[in-house]
Design a protein around this motif. Structure first.
Motif, PDB file in Angstrom:
ATOM      1  N   ILE A 342      10.337 -16.981  -4.079  1.00  0.00           N
ATOM      2  CA  ILE A 342      10.537 -16.295  -2.810  1.00  0.00           C
ATOM      3  C   ILE A 342      11.665 -15.280  -2.971  1.00  0.00           C
ATOM      4  O   ILE A 342      12.770 -15.627  -3.409  1.00  0.00           O
ATOM      5  CB  ILE A 342      10.881 -17.286  -1.684  1.00  0.00           C
ATOM      6  N   VAL A 343      11.385 -14.016  -2.625  1.00  0.00           N
ATOM      7  CA  VAL A 343      12.398 -12.957  -2.744  1.00  0.00           C
ATOM      8  C   VAL A 343      12.505 -12.220  -1.418  1.00  0.00           C
ATOM      9  O   VAL A 343      11.585 -12.225  -0.605  1.00  0.00           O
ATOM     10  CB  VAL A 343      12.041 -11.958  -3.870  1.00  0.00           C
ATOM     11  N   GLU A 344      13.658 -11.614  -1.172  1.00  0.00           N
ATOM     12  CA  GLU A 344      13.867 -10.793   0.020  1.00  0.00           C
ATOM     13  C   GLU A 344      13.595  -9.330  -0.301  1.00  0.00           C
ATOM     14  O   GLU A 344      13.872  -8.874  -1.420  1.00  0.00           O
ATOM     15  CB  GLU A 344      15.306 -10.945   0.534  1.00  0.00           C
ATOM     16  N   ILE A 345      13.081  -8.602   0.678  1.00  0.00           N
ATOM     17  CA  ILE A 345      12.818  -7.170   0.526  1.00  0.00           C
ATOM     18  C   ILE A 345      13.884  -6.413   1.318  1.00  0.00           C
ATOM     19  O   ILE A 345      13.847  -6.389   2.549  1.00  0.00           O
ATOM     20  CB  ILE A 345      11.410  -6.793   1.038  1.00  0.00           C
ATOM     21  N   LEU A 353       9.373   0.912  -3.359  1.00  0.00           N
ATOM     22  CA  LEU A 353       8.478   0.861  -2.220  1.00  0.00           C
ATOM     23  C   LEU A 353       7.877  -0.536  -2.042  1.00  0.00           C
ATOM     24  O   LEU A 353       7.442  -1.179  -2.998  1.00  0.00           O
ATOM     25  CB  LEU A 353       7.347   1.879  -2.402  1.00  0.00           C
ATOM     26  N   CYS A 354       7.850  -0.990  -0.795  1.00  0.00           N
ATOM     27  CA  CYS A 354       7.109  -2.190  -0.410  1.00  0.00           C
ATOM     28  C   CYS A 354       6.601  -1.974   1.009  1.00  0.00           C
ATOM     29  O   CYS A 354       7.388  -1.811   1.942  1.00  0.00           O
ATOM     30  CB  CYS A 354       7.981  -3.440  -0.488  1.00  0.00           C
ATOM     31  N   ALA A 355       5.277  -1.956   1.180  1.00  0.00           N
ATOM     32  CA  ALA A 355       4.673  -1.703   2.488  1.00  0.00           C
ATOM     33  C   ALA A 355       3.595  -2.740   2.754  1.00  0.00           C
ATOM     34  O   ALA A 355       3.005  -3.306   1.823  1.00  0.00           O
ATOM     35  CB  ALA A 355       4.080  -0.296   2.556  1.00  0.00           C
ATOM     36  N   PHE A 356       3.338  -2.969   4.025  1.00  0.00           N
ATOM     37  CA  PHE A 356       2.367  -3.989   4.443  1.00  0.00           C
ATOM     38  C   PHE A 356       1.283  -3.339   5.286  1.00  0.00           C
ATOM     39  O   PHE A 356       1.582  -2.651   6.275  1.00  0.00           O
ATOM     40  CB  PHE A 356       3.081  -5.077   5.241  1.00  0.00           C
ATOM     41  N   ALA A 357       0.021  -3.521   4.905  1.00  0.00           N
ATOM     42  CA  ALA A 357      -1.115  -2.996   5.670  1.00  0.00           C
ATOM     43  C   ALA A 357      -1.496  -4.018   6.730  1.00  0.00           C
ATOM     44  O   ALA A 357      -1.887  -5.133   6.402  1.00  0.00           O
ATOM     45  CB  ALA A 357      -2.299  -2.722   4.745  1.00  0.00           C
ATOM     46  N   PHE A 358      -1.337  -3.661   8.015  1.00  0.00           N
ATOM     47  CA  PHE A 358      -1.598  -4.635   9.066  1.00  0.00           C
ATOM     48  C   PHE A 358      -2.813  -4.321   9.924  1.00  0.00           C
ATOM     49  O   PHE A 358      -3.212  -5.138  10.753  1.00  0.00           O
ATOM     50  CB  PHE A 358      -0.355  -4.794   9.962  1.00  0.00           C
ATOM     51  N   LYS A 359      -3.411  -3.164   9.726  1.00  0.00           N
ATOM     52  CA  LYS A 359      -4.579  -2.820  10.548  1.00  0.00           C
ATOM     53  C   LYS A 359      -5.372  -1.720   9.860  1.00  0.00           C
ATOM     54  O   LYS A 359      -4.805  -0.836   9.222  1.00  0.00           O
ATOM     55  CB  LYS A 359      -4.106  -2.357  11.938  1.00  0.00           C
ATOM     56  N   TYR A 375       8.617  -1.471   4.556  1.00  0.00           N
ATOM     57  CA  TYR A 375       9.800  -2.329   4.597  1.00  0.00           C
ATOM     58  C   TYR A 375      10.919  -1.819   3.697  1.00  0.00           C
ATOM     59  O   TYR A 375      12.091  -2.032   3.977  1.00  0.00           O
ATOM     60  CB  TYR A 375       9.424  -3.761   4.220  1.00  0.00           C
ATOM     61  N   SER A 376      10.573  -1.180   2.600  1.00  0.00           N
ATOM     62  CA  SER A 376      11.598  -0.567   1.747  1.00  0.00           C
ATOM     63  C   SER A 376      10.977   0.624   1.025  1.00  0.00           C
ATOM     64  O   SER A 376       9.754   0.707   0.860  1.00  0.00           O
ATOM     65  CB  SER A 376      12.155  -1.581   0.738  1.00  0.00           C
ATOM     66  N   GLY A 377      11.847   1.549   0.600  1.00  0.00           N
ATOM     67  CA  GLY A 377      11.343   2.741  -0.077  1.00  0.00           C
ATOM     68  C   GLY A 377      10.728   3.728   0.889  1.00  0.00           C
ATOM     69  O   GLY A 377      11.012   3.724   2.096  1.00  0.00           O
ATOM     70  N   LYS A 378       9.840   4.551   0.380  1.00  0.00           N
ATOM     71  CA  LYS A 378       9.228   5.605   1.189  1.00  0.00           C
ATOM     72  C   LYS A 378       7.871   5.950   0.613  1.00  0.00           C
ATOM     73  O   LYS A 378       7.697   6.010  -0.609  1.00  0.00           O
ATOM     74  CB  LYS A 378      10.139   6.837   1.198  1.00  0.00           C
ATOM     75  N   ILE A 379       6.882   6.153   1.483  1.00  0.00           N
ATOM     76  CA  ILE A 379       5.553   6.602   1.058  1.00  0.00           C
ATOM     77  C   ILE A 379       5.484   8.108   1.258  1.00  0.00           C
ATOM     78  O   ILE A 379       5.679   8.605   2.371  1.00  0.00           O
ATOM     79  CB  ILE A 379       4.436   5.908   1.857  1.00  0.00           C
ATOM     80  N   THR A 429      -6.546  -5.527   5.830  1.00  0.00           N
ATOM     81  CA  THR A 429      -5.467  -6.153   6.602  1.00  0.00           C
ATOM     82  C   THR A 429      -4.808  -7.266   5.794  1.00  0.00           C
ATOM     83  O   THR A 429      -5.487  -8.125   5.232  1.00  0.00           O
ATOM     84  CB  THR A 429      -6.028  -6.742   7.910  1.00  0.00           C
ATOM     85  N   GLY A 430      -3.469  -7.235   5.733  1.00  0.00           N
ATOM     86  CA  GLY A 430      -2.719  -8.279   5.033  1.00  0.00           C
ATOM     87  C   GLY A 430      -2.362  -7.941   3.604  1.00  0.00           C
ATOM     88  O   GLY A 430      -1.699  -8.748   2.933  1.00  0.00           O
ATOM     89  N   ASP A 431      -2.762  -6.759   3.113  1.00  0.00           N
ATOM     90  CA  ASP A 431      -2.477  -6.380   1.722  1.00  0.00           C
ATOM     91  C   ASP A 431      -1.069  -5.799   1.592  1.00  0.00           C
ATOM     92  O   ASP A 431      -0.527  -5.203   2.526  1.00  0.00           O
ATOM     93  CB  ASP A 431      -3.494  -5.347   1.227  1.00  0.00           C
ATOM     94  N   THR A 432      -0.496  -5.986   0.404  1.00  0.00           N
ATOM     95  CA  THR A 432       0.827  -5.452   0.082  1.00  0.00           C
ATOM     96  C   THR A 432       0.665  -4.240  -0.826  1.00  0.00           C
ATOM     97  O   THR A 432      -0.112  -4.273  -1.791  1.00  0.00           O
ATOM     98  CB  THR A 432       1.691  -6.518  -0.619  1.00  0.00           C
ATOM     99  N   LEU A 433       1.402  -3.157  -0.539  1.00  0.00           N
ATOM    100  CA  LEU A 433       1.312  -1.913  -1.306  1.00  0.00           C
ATOM    101  C   LEU A 433       2.661  -1.601  -1.951  1.00  0.00           C
ATOM    102  O   LEU A 433       3.702  -1.680  -1.295  1.00  0.00           O
ATOM    103  CB  LEU A 433       0.895  -0.757  -0.403  1.00  0.00           C
ATOM    104  N   ILE A 434       2.621  -1.244  -3.245  1.00  0.00           N
ATOM    105  CA  ILE A 434       3.814  -0.807  -3.969  1.00  0.00           C
ATOM    106  C   ILE A 434       3.460   0.466  -4.733  1.00  0.00           C
ATOM    107  O   ILE A 434       2.301   0.895  -4.739  1.00  0.00           O
ATOM    108  CB  ILE A 434       4.315  -1.898  -4.942  1.00  0.00           C
TER     109      ILE A 434
END
Length: 796
Positions: A342-345, A353-359, A375-379, A429-434
């Motif tokens: 378990i790590v913190e972002i 970059l760490c982003a979450f696709a919610f819809k 959540y961190s970085g920039k797209i 939905t629910g995927d993590t993007l880096i």
């Protein structure tokens, strides 16, 4: 004129100069704010959550108007709102999908998500709350805390979302602000802090009319009577000479309670309170800062009031969003898994970059549009991303800022913000993007729990030429809505669509025919049952040995299967089951035999495990009785035996699937039916009829009876201030009391609840209401199972 914000906006200021008893103040209303690149600390990612018909969309429309986003106020009844833009939403007058919109207020950027209130669309609330930092909970002043209010409140509790509450519809007959505040304590378990008082005036026939609001922090009277659109607020300092008898005294009492309660839970304000001794002398700024601290910590919830439809109370609510709800910096960093740790972002734009696709929504011109929270970085535009969930590279074509159904193209989405990506082909939905060059390719943020569907119907194209359009439409809708399930029945060849409820599937059907223009025929809506085994433990070994396409396929595995304990709901991604795969007992001879093969066929333990897991999952989708999904099982896969080149991933997966299918037939399989948590609210005089109906033909199990929150026995160890009103008994004033209703809590099979809304109206003369949600799946009686099999299959 474009409705999107430009870099420079004009500021329109209304100055209203009022005099009352020699008290003169200037009311300054910033009609819009200058939109620019706000810092993270001046960003608010918030949602509006409530029971259906609580006034979420109506309140949102007023917010957009007062922020200068719209020239006129949209109306739900007229079907011209900004956030309810779908044809189905405007026809029915309800929100079906969550809508995101961005606007400025008081030099802050507000990313707002308006969510649905109907129980069939709970997934929309779940995935919105997952990425929000704060929320406004809207309560109906007449109905108080309703069943779906409790559901969305629990969802916000799950993610630790700070909230403020807004008691709406105070202009309606029967509205009770004090009663609703007490229900918040009694039903929601929170600690409400009253920050405003509603002002009521008697009309010519003696009815209470909602006139305005008392701000307990500033001790001012706010009214909107001079402007029908509510754009101008008249502010008057409240004194003892105010013409409404007792209002000043009640406001003093309310402010004193507010300061004293804050002092109990906030040490900083306690020191200020002790220094001043008098609650009325505690500075407004100190109270406001203390309110923010206790709200962010979740210790209490500030409560406001208004009547959005009458344009009363919305601007102070918007001020409260800025003052009391968190910025992304005020929230704990999200947790993710990385290499089983378990790590913190950290929330930093210069981090990876760490982003979450919610819809996901499908636009007929732009294609799939992916809503993300960074959540961190920039797209950046044209960036290449890596989806750690699907293990696929994705290319950003465009970045958009959403304004409900309108868009504005933007160059980037920075940390702490919400935006839309166009061009991603595999993201769901629910995927993590880096970023593609990030070494953390197994980084995954916490996903979203998807509830099990309980209804289904068949859909068939009217001709061969319609097969491809239907397939494409279903593919797009599946990507949009994770609570929707589609599979093909292997016996009948029918395509079956499963969803959360009758309204959910009705909307899906309507969209297929009108939005996607698919020529298809829909079957009768049916309940989605489940299957399981009834033996205590089952052992089975399967040898898979076949020739496919001229190639030998061979593998062997053993299974141990037991039913899950009653309180174990399993894992949602595994269909409510738990799968354990043990391949450590793969002996060294087998490993060497496998490893010595050609590198193209060499399998490592991860590939073997994935193949076994895939095979079990495919078998779980179809039970042995009627082909319904299998649930409620602990499945242990062990003792795999491989046969060199013949043991391909296909062979291993097929072996696992065949093993479970054979085992289920030997496990005394049984049908399960969905059991619903039902809450029925009825007047006392109809209680007997409704109870008899639930326990009779509907086969319900009554869990308990409660009295509606209009007569409340709350916990006196924590003192709650609520102003007196005519809809609850006050210890200080003996007023007329509206008769309380009774609440019936029961577990009822879903099959008996079809059409229950009409039956309840008939039994109670239109005065009863009910709410239900899935609780579990229960084993059918033998007679009931025979009846279902006969209905679906035509007999054994």
């Amino acid at each position: 004129m474009k409705r999107v914000f430009q870099n420079v906006r004009s500021v329109y200021i209304n100055h209203t100069l009022l005099k009352f008893k020699s008290q003169t103040i200037i009311n300054q209303r910033f009609y819009t704010t200058t939109i620019k690149e706000y810092s993270i600390s001046k960003t608010r990612n918030i949602g509006i959550i409530a029971h259906i018909d609580g006034g979420k969309t109506t309140t949102t429309e007023r917010m957009l108007h007062y922020a200068g986003f719209t020239r006129r106020i949209g109306d739900v009844d007229h079907g011209d709102t900004i956030t309810d833009y779908m044809k189905q939403e405007r026809e029915r007058g309800i929100s079906i999908t969550s809508a995101a919109i961005t606007f400025g207020w008081k030099n802050h950027r507000i990313n707002l998500i308006d969510t649905p209130g109907h129980v069939d669309f709970t997934i929309e609330v779940e995935r919105s709350i997952r990425v929000l930092d704060g929320a406004i909970t809207i309560l109906d002043g007449v109905s108080g805390v309703e069943a779906q209010t409790q559901t969305v409140w629990d969802q916000a509790d799950k993610y630790g979302i700070p909230r403020i509450a807004y008691v709406n519809k105070m202009d309606r007959i029967g509205a009770g602000f004090g009663r609703t505040v007490k229900e918040m304590r009694y039903k929601l378990g929170t600690r409400p802090l009253v920050c405003q008082l509603p002002i009521m005036k008697k009309d010519s026939i003696g009815n209470n009319l909602f006139f305005g609001i008392v701000d307990l922090l500033d001790m001012q009277v706010l009214d909107w009577n001079n402007n029908p659109n509510g754009s101008i607020i008249n502010k008057t300092i409240l004194t003892e000479q105010y013409p409404i008898s007792g209002l000043f005294e009640e406001a003093v009492k309310g402010r004193s309670h507010l300061v004293e309660t804050l002092s109990e839970i906030d040490d900083q304000l306690l020191e200020i309170f002790l220094a001043n001794e008098d609650p009325m002398k505690v500075p407004v700024d100190d109270i406001r800062e203390a309110l923010r601290r206790v709200t962010l910590s979740g210790k209490a919830v500030p409560v406001f009031c208004g009547a959005s439809y009458k344009n009363i109370g919305v601007q102070p609510l918007m001020d409260a969003v800025v003052d009391f709800l968190p910025s992304p910096l005020d929230r704990l960093p999200p947790l993710a898994t990385l290499s089983d740790k378990i790590v913190e972002i950290p929330l930093k734009e210069k981090e990876k970059l760490c982003a979450f696709a919610f819809k996901v929504i499908h636009d007929h011109k732009r294609g799939p549009m992916i809503f993300v929270r960074v959540y961190s970085g920039k797209i950046d535009n044209r960036m290449t991303l890596f989806n750690t969930s699907s293990r696929k590279r994705e290319r950003v074509n465009k970045l958009l800022q959403m304004y409900a159904n309108d868009v504005e193209e933007i160059p980037s989405i920075s940390a702490g913000n919400i935006g839309v990506i166009v061009g991603l082909k595999e993201t769901r939905t629910g995927d993590t993007l880096i970023q593609i060059n990030d070494s953390r390719q197994d980084l995954k943020l916490q996903s979203i729990d998807i509830p099990s569907p309980v209804f289904f119907y068949s859909v068939e194209p009217t001709s061969i030429s319609d097969e491809k359009p239907l397939e494409d439409a279903l593919k797009n809708m599946l990507r949009e809505d994770p609570s929707l399930h589609v599979h093909v029945d292997s016996d009948s060849g029918q395509t079956l669509i499963s969803g959360m409820g009758e309204l959910h599937l009705e909307i899906i059907k309507d969209r297929l025919l009108t939005e996607f223009k698919v020529n298809a025929e829909m079957g009768k809506m049916r309940i989605s049952y489940r299957e399981t085994i009834t033996v205590e433990q089952l052992e089975h070994t399967c040898l898979y040995d076949r020739e496919l396409m001229g190639k030998k396929q061979k593998a062997q595995i053993s299974l141990m299967i037991t039913p899950l304990p009653e309180n174990d709901k399993g894992i949602s991604e595994e269909g409510g089951n738990r799968i354990e795969i043990i391949i450590d007992d793969l002996n060294s001879e087998q490993q060497n035999e496998t490893n010595n093969q050609n590198s193209l066929t060499k399998l490592d333990k991860i590939e073997i495990r994935d193949a076994l897991h895939s095979g079990i999952l495919s078998a779980l989708y179809r039970g042995p009785i009627l082909g319904f999904p299998i649930t409620g099982l602990y499945i242990k896969v062990h003792s795999p035996k491989l046969f060199g080149l013949e043991s391909t991933k296909t062979a291993i997966s097929a072996c696992a699937s065949q093993a479970l299918g054979e085992a289920m037939k030997n496990g005394a399989p049984a049908l399960l039916e969905p059991l619903m948590d039902v809450e029925v609210e009825v007047p006392e005089e109809h209680l007997g009829d409704v109870l008899a109906d639930l326990t009779g033909t509907r086969r319900g199990n009554i869990l308990g009876l409660e009295t509606s929150g209009q007569l409340i026995d709350y916990d006196h160890s924590i003192e709650i201030y609520a102003p007196p009103d005519s809809t609850y008994i006050s210890s200080n004033e003996k007023q007329k009391v509206i008769e309380p209703k009774r609440i019936i809590k029961a577990h009822v099979p879903l099959s008996t609840l079809l059409g229950y809304s009409s039956s309840l109206r008939s039994l109670t003369g239109g005065t009863g209401s009910f709410n239900m949600r899935i609780h579990s799946f229960g084993i059918m009686s033998e007679d009931r199972a025979k009846s279902v099999i006969t209905e679906i299959q035509g007999g054994y």
